[in-house]
Scaffold this motif. Structure first.
Motif, PDB file in Angstrom:
ATOM      1  N   PRO A  58       0.838  -1.209   0.000  1.00  0.00           N
ATOM      2  CA  PRO A  58       0.000   0.000   0.000  1.00  0.00           C
ATOM      3  C   PRO A  58       0.871   1.256   0.000  1.00  0.00           C
ATOM      4  N   ASN A  59       0.438   2.271  -0.723  1.00  0.00           N
ATOM      5  CA  ASN A  59       1.183   3.514  -0.841  1.00  0.00           C
ATOM      6  C   ASN A  59       0.630   4.546   0.145  1.00  0.00           C
ATOM      7  N   PRO A  60       1.372   4.862   1.221  1.00  0.00           N
ATOM      8  CA  PRO A  60       0.879   5.853   2.192  1.00  0.00           C
ATOM      9  C   PRO A  60       0.660   7.231   1.570  1.00  0.00           C
ATOM     10  N   ASN A  61       1.401   7.542   0.505  1.00  0.00           N
ATOM     11  CA  ASN A  61       1.256   8.858  -0.119  1.00  0.00           C
ATOM     12  C   ASN A  61      -0.100   9.019  -0.800  1.00  0.00           C
ATOM     13  N   PHE A  62      -0.696   7.908  -1.200  1.00  0.00           N
ATOM     14  CA  PHE A  62      -2.035   7.970  -1.806  1.00  0.00           C
ATOM     15  C   PHE A  62      -3.057   8.450  -0.778  1.00  0.00           C
ATOM     16  N   ALA A  63      -2.955   7.908   0.449  1.00  0.00           N
ATOM     17  CA  ALA A  63      -3.867   8.330   1.518  1.00  0.00           C
ATOM     18  C   ALA A  63      -3.637   9.788   1.892  1.00  0.00           C
ATOM     19  N   ALA A  64      -2.379  10.260   1.739  1.00  0.00           N
ATOM     20  CA  ALA A  64      -2.075  11.654   2.061  1.00  0.00           C
ATOM     21  C   ALA A  64      -2.484  12.606   0.951  1.00  0.00           C
ATOM     22  N   GLY A  65      -2.903  12.064  -0.189  1.00  0.00           N
ATOM     23  CA  GLY A  65      -3.352  12.900  -1.296  1.00  0.00           C
ATOM     24  C   GLY A  65      -2.237  13.453  -2.150  1.00  0.00           C
ATOM     25  N   THR A  66      -1.029  12.903  -2.032  1.00  0.00           N
ATOM     26  CA  THR A  66       0.111  13.407  -2.810  1.00  0.00           C
ATOM     27  C   THR A  66       0.530  12.452  -3.917  1.00  0.00           C
ATOM     28  N   ALA A  67      -0.189  11.314  -4.075  1.00  0.00           N
ATOM     29  CA  ALA A  67       0.133  10.349  -5.125  1.00  0.00           C
ATOM     30  C   ALA A  67      -1.160   9.814  -5.718  1.00  0.00           C
ATOM     31  N   THR A  68      -1.099   9.424  -6.992  1.00  0.00           N
ATOM     32  CA  THR A  68      -2.289   8.902  -7.677  1.00  0.00           C
ATOM     33  C   THR A  68      -2.359   7.382  -7.642  1.00  0.00           C
ATOM     34  N   ASP A  69      -1.255   6.718  -7.322  1.00  0.00           N
ATOM     35  CA  ASP A  69      -1.226   5.254  -7.267  1.00  0.00           C
ATOM     36  C   ASP A  69      -1.418   4.786  -5.831  1.00  0.00           C
ATOM     37  N   SER A  70      -2.346   3.864  -5.632  1.00  0.00           N
ATOM     38  CA  SER A  70      -2.620   3.360  -4.280  1.00  0.00           C
ATOM     39  C   SER A  70      -1.635   2.283  -3.847  1.00  0.00           C
ATOM     40  N   PHE A  81      13.295  11.722  -7.051  1.00  0.00           N
ATOM     41  CA  PHE A  81      12.512  11.807  -5.819  1.00  0.00           C
ATOM     42  C   PHE A  81      11.020  11.665  -6.094  1.00  0.00           C
ATOM     43  N   ASN A  82      10.562  12.257  -7.181  1.00  0.00           N
ATOM     44  CA  ASN A  82       9.146  12.247  -7.533  1.00  0.00           C
ATOM     45  C   ASN A  82       9.044  12.549  -9.028  1.00  0.00           C
ATOM     46  N   PRO A  83       8.148  11.868  -9.752  1.00  0.00           N
ATOM     47  CA  PRO A  83       8.044  12.129 -11.194  1.00  0.00           C
ATOM     48  C   PRO A  83       7.761  13.587 -11.534  1.00  0.00           C
ATOM     49  N   ALA A  84       7.212  14.335 -10.581  1.00  0.00           N
ATOM     50  CA  ALA A  84       6.895  15.744 -10.844  1.00  0.00           C
ATOM     51  C   ALA A  84       8.126  16.643 -10.802  1.00  0.00           C
ATOM     52  N   PHE A  85       9.252  16.117 -10.259  1.00  0.00           N
ATOM     53  CA  PHE A  85      10.468  16.913 -10.131  1.00  0.00           C
ATOM     54  C   PHE A  85      11.569  16.337 -11.017  1.00  0.00           C
ATOM     55  N   ALA A  86      12.477  17.208 -11.435  1.00  0.00           N
ATOM     56  CA  ALA A  86      13.631  16.744 -12.202  1.00  0.00           C
ATOM     57  C   ALA A  86      14.519  15.879 -11.304  1.00  0.00           C
ATOM     58  N   PRO A  87      15.087  14.802 -11.823  1.00  0.00           N
ATOM     59  CA  PRO A  87      15.938  13.945 -10.993  1.00  0.00           C
ATOM     60  C   PRO A  87      17.258  14.621 -10.649  1.00  0.00           C
ATOM     61  N   ASN A  88      17.842  14.211  -9.538  1.00  0.00           N
ATOM     62  CA  ASN A  88      19.189  14.640  -9.178  1.00  0.00           C
ATOM     63  C   ASN A  88      20.191  13.699  -9.849  1.00  0.00           C
ATOM     64  N   GLU A  89      21.183  14.273 -10.513  1.00  0.00           N
ATOM     65  CA  GLU A  89      22.186  13.476 -11.208  1.00  0.00           C
ATOM     66  C   GLU A  89      23.567  13.810 -10.658  1.00  0.00           C
ATOM     67  N   HIS A  90      24.322  12.757 -10.348  1.00  0.00           N
ATOM     68  CA  HIS A  90      25.640  12.942  -9.753  1.00  0.00           C
ATOM     69  C   HIS A  90      26.659  12.051 -10.469  1.00  0.00           C
ATOM     70  N   ARG A  91      27.834  12.583 -10.641  1.00  0.00           N
ATOM     71  CA  ARG A  91      28.973  11.758 -11.065  1.00  0.00           C
ATOM     72  C   ARG A  91      30.127  12.052 -10.113  1.00  0.00           C
ATOM     73  N   THR A  92      30.717  10.990  -9.574  1.00  0.00           N
ATOM     74  CA  THR A  92      31.872  11.146  -8.688  1.00  0.00           C
ATOM     75  C   THR A  92      33.050  10.349  -9.229  1.00  0.00           C
ATOM     76  N   TRP A  93      34.246  10.853  -8.918  1.00  0.00           N
ATOM     77  CA  TRP A  93      35.493  10.180  -9.272  1.00  0.00           C
ATOM     78  C   TRP A  93      36.302  10.007  -7.989  1.00  0.00           C
TER      79      TRP A  93
END
Length: 650
Positions: A210-222, A309-321
Motif C-alpha cells: 500500500p502507498n501511504p502517499n495515496f492516503a495523504a493525497g500526494t500520489a495517484t497510485d494506491s 525523488f518524484n516524477p513531478a520533479f527533475a531527478p538529481n544526477e551525480h557523477r563522482t570520481w
C-alpha cells in the motif's frame, strides 16, 4: 521476549555450554590478518577481530555480504532493502559513515554518500576471506575507520594456490516475487598466471505494498512495488613473475536500479527510484627484495547516480570520481620486531545537479611497529599524520597489547580516529530552489568528527572445541555529524529553503559517548566423520549518550541489545544452516508514511542443502522465515517471508 529474559537466556547458554564442555583444549586461532599494515596472526594484534572464511560464508543462509554481517558480533545494520539493495553498516554503535570498507587493500567508501559503502564490486564466489576489525583503524588505513574496518580479500589478490586448470563455483536460484539470483565464478590457473571472473545478480519485482502517499493525497497510485535489479561483473588477473615479484589487477562494473521510497526522507511526496552505475578498477604490485616487502596498491572508481525523488520533479544526477594510492614497505627489525611505513593519497571529485561541483583530497604518512616481548607478550603501535582539505593536519596514534598463555588470551587497545564530512553531508539539496519541507539539506561549514576509543577483551579456548570471547569498549566523540530536525529560520548558511518549514539539516553535535559489551560463544560437536554440529552465539550491548535536546537521524540509531545465533548441522549428504538475529532498540513512528521501527523484533533465515553429487548441491532457502513485519529505516518496509530454491556447484 523481554530484555531481561533475553539476557538471562544468553548468560544461561554461556554457562551451560561451559559446564558441559569436554575433551582437549582448542588451540589458539592463527589465521593471518591485517588489522594494521603488518600481517600477523590474529591473536597477536591485541584487537577484537572476526574472520569469515570462504567456507564459512558458503555455509551461512545468506546471499550478500551485508546479510552475513548482521550475524557478526559488534556489527549493527540499518537495512533499507533486501538482497544487497542498500544497507547502512555500523560497528560498535558507530554511524554508517564511520566504518571503512576495503577490497584487496583499496578503499571502497564512496565520496558521494556512505549509503553506497555496501556496493561491493565482487561476487561472493570470489571472496577468500573477510576480516571485521572492531574499533578504530585510522592510524593504518586513514579517515572513516572510527567504529571499525571491514576488509574483503579475494582469492586472486591473496594468490591462493590450487590445481592447474579451470575451477568453477557458484549458485543459481529463483523464488517468490519473480526473484532471480546468480553468484557464479571461474578461476583459471596456468603456470605463473591466474585468471578469475564472476557475476552476481539479484533481480525481483519486489513486494506490492500500500502507498501511504495515496492516503495523504500526494500520489495517484494506491500501490507501489519495492523492485530491484542489481548486477555485478568482475574479472581479475594475477601474475607471479618470480618469488620476489607479483602483479594483480581487477576490473568491476556494478549496476543498480531499485525503488528507494523513504530511503532518505520522510516526505509524503517521496516516490523515489534510484539508478547507480559504478566502474571500478584496482591493482597491486608486490615486490620483496631482501628483507623488504614493498606493495603499491591503486584504485580508481567512477560512479553515476540518478535519483528521482518524484516524477513531478527533475531527478538529481551525480557523477563522482575517486583515486586511491598507497605505497607500503615493511621489514623485520631483529628477530622479534617488524616495522611498516608508507604514504597514502585520496582524491575525490563530484559533479552534481543538486550538490554542485566540488573536489576533496587527503594525504597520510604512517608508521607501524610490532614487537614480540616473548612468546606470550605482543605489542603494536602506529602513528599517522593526516593532511585533509577539510580539517588540515591531524595526528592519529594507536596502540594495542596482547598476552596469551595456554588456553586464554588477554588484549587491550587504544586508538584515535577522524572523519570529514562527505559531499552529501556538506552540499545535499543546496542547488534546489524552494526545497520541499521534510527533506535533507547540507551544511558547507561542517567540522570533522574526532573520537578516542579504548577496549579490553579476552578469549578462552576451553575443552570440547568451545571458545568464549568477551570485550568491553568505550568511545568518546566530538563534532559528530548528523541530520537533525531544524526550522528553516534557524539555518543561516542556506538560502533555498521555505521560511518556517522544518528540514533535516546536517550539523555538528557537540559530543557523544558510546559504551558497549560484546560476548561470543562458539561450540563444535563431531559425532562421526559425516555428522557434526557447529553453533555460534553473539551478543552486543550498546549505550550512546548525546545532548538531550538533539533530535538526530543517525546517532544512537543502533540496537541497545543485539543477539545473533548461527547453527550448522551436517548429516552426511544433508545439511541445515540457520541464522537468527534478535534486536532491541528505540521504537520510532511516523504515521504519515506508515513508518514504524519496532522496539524489538527477530529475523531468521534457514537453508537446507542436499548433496546429489560430489560437486553438486540442491538447496531451499527461507529468508525471514518467521514473516516478521519490520523497518530499520522509517518508512522503508523490509520484506516478510521470502522463499527460494536453487542449485550450487563447487
Amino acid at each position: 521476549m523481554s530484555t531481561q529474559k533475553l539476557i538471562t537466556l544468553i548468560l544461561s547458554l554461556f554457562a551451560g555450554s561451559c559446564l558441559h564442555a569436554q575433551g582437549q583444549p582448542q588451540t589458539l586461532e592463527e589465521v593471518t590478518v591485517t588489522a594494521t599494515r603488518i600481517p600477523m596472526e590474529a591473536y597477536k594484534t591485541g584487537r577484537s577481530i572476526t574472520i569469515i572464511t570462504a567456507e564459512r560464508l558458503r555455509a551461512m543462509p545468506v546471499s550478500t555480504v551485508d546479510e552475513m554481517l548482521r550475524y557478526v558480533a559488534g556489527v549493527n545494520l540499518n537495512m533499507r532493502g533486501p538482497f544487497g539493495v542498500q544497507t547502512d553498516i555500523g560497528i560498535r554503535g558507530s554511524t554508517f559513515s564511520q566504518v571503512l570498507v576495503m577490497v584487496d587493500n583499496v578503499r571502497l567508501n564512496d565520496p558521494l554518500t556512505a549509503h553506497f559503502n555496501n556496493n561491493i564490486p565482487v561476487a561472493m564466489s570470489e571472496i577468500a576471506q573477510i576480516e571485521v576489525v572492531r574499533g578504530p583503524a585510522a592510524s593504518s588505513y586513514g579517515s572513516d575507520a572510527v567504529g571499525g574496518l571491514i576488509h574483503i580479500k579475494t582469492k586472486t589478490y591473496l594468490g591462493l594456490q590450487g590445481q592447474e586448470g579451470l575451477e568453477l563455483a557458484g549458485e543459481l536460484s529463483a523464488g517468490q516475487h519473480q526473484l532471480q539470483s546468480a553468484d557464479v565464478g571461474a578461476v583459471l590457473r596456468s603456470g605463473k598466471w591466474q585468471f578469475s571472473s564472476s557475476l552476481k545478480s539479484n533481480i525481483s519485482d519486489g513486494e506490492t505494498l500500500p502507498n501511504p502517499n495515496f492516503a495523504a493525497g500526494t500520489a495517484t497510485d494506491s500501490l507501489y512495488q519495492n523492485y530491484f535489479d542489481i548486477r555485478t561483473y568482475s574479472a581479475s588477473v594475477g601474475y607471479k613473475a618470480n618469488e620476489d615479484l607479483r602483479f594483480y589487477v581487477r576490473g568491476s562494473a556494478d549496476y543498480r536500479d531499485f525503488a528507494a521510497k523513504y530511503f532518505y526522507t520522510q516526505s509524503t511526496f517521496d516516490e523515489s527510484i534510484e539508478q547507480i552505475d559504478q566502474l571500478w578498477t584496482q591493482g597491486a604490485v608486490q615486490y620483496t627484495p631482501g628483507k623488504h616487502h614493498l606493495e603499491l596498491t591503486a584504485g580508481y572508481k567512477v560512479t553515476d547516480d540518478v535519483f528521482a525523488f518524484n516524477p513531478a520533479f527533475a531527478p538529481n544526477e551525480h557523477r563522482t570520481w575517486q583515486t586511491f594510492l598507497n605505497l607500503n614497505d615493511r621489514l623485520p627489525v631483529g628477530e622479534r620486531s617488524e616495522v611498516a611505513f608508507g604514504v597514502q593519497h585520496l582524491q575525490q571529485r563530484i559533479r552534481s545537479t543538486d550538490r554542485g561541483n566540488h573536489s576533496h583530497y587527503s594525504t597520510g604518512l604512517y608508521g607501524v611497529f610490532s614487537h614480540d616481548f616473548s612468546s606470550n607478550w605482543h605489542a603494536n603501535a602506529s602513528l599517522r599524520l593526516e593532511n585533509d582539505a577539510n580539517f588540515g593536519l591531524e595526528l592519529l596514534p594507536q596502540a594495542s597489547v596482547s598476552y596469551k598463555a595456554g588456553n586464554y588470551l588477554l588484549r587491550a587497545a587504544y586508538g584515535r580516529a577522524v572523519r570529514a564530512a562527505d559531499f552529501t553531508e556538506r552540499f545535499v539539496s543546496s542547488q534546489i530552489p524552494n526545497l520541499a519541507p521534510g527533506r535533507n539539506i547540507g551544511n558547507p561549514d561542517l567540522q570533522a568528527e574526532r573520537s578516542d576509543s579504548w577496549e579490553v577483551g579476552s578469549s578462552f579456548y576451553l575443552p570440547g572445541q568451545l571458545t568464549l570471547s568477551a570485550a568491553t569498549f568505550y568511545r568518546r566523540s566530538t563534532n559528530l555529524i548528523d541530520f537533525s530536525l531544524r526550522n528553516a529560520d534557524e539555518i543561516g548558511n542556506v538560502n533555498t529553503l521555505q521560511s518556517g518549514a522544518d528540514y533535516f539539516y546536517t550539523d555538528n553535535i557537540a559530543e557523544a559517548a558510546t559504551f558497549g559489551l560484546e560476548l561470543t560463544l562458539e561450540k563444535a560437536w563431531a559425532f562421526s566423520e559425516s555428522c557434526s554440529l557447529k553453533a555460534q552465539l553473539n551478543y552486543t550491548w550498546l549505550e550512546t549518550t548525546a545532548p538531550g535536546d538533539v533530535v538526530s537521524k543517525y546517532i544512537a540509531n543502533h540496537p541497545s541489545h543485539n543477539a545473533a545465533a548461527n547453527v550448522q548441522l551436517q548429516l552426511g549428504w544433508f545439511s541445515l544452516s540457520s541464522s537468527t538475529n534478535f534486536i532491541v532498540r528505540q521504537s520510532e513512528v511516523t504515521e504519515a508514511i506508515s513508518g514504524q521501527i519496532p522496539s524489538q523484533y527477530w529475523v531468521s533465515n534457514l537453508r537446507a542443502n542436499v548433496r546429489v553429487a560430489p560437486s553438486l548441491t540442491l538447496f531451499g532457502q527461507a529468508f525471514n522465515i518467521g514473516n516478521t513485519q519490520y523497518q530499520e529505516v522509517l518508512g522503508a518496509r523490509l520484506p516478510g517471508r521470502w522463499l527460494c530454491a536453487g542449485i550450487r556447484w563447487q
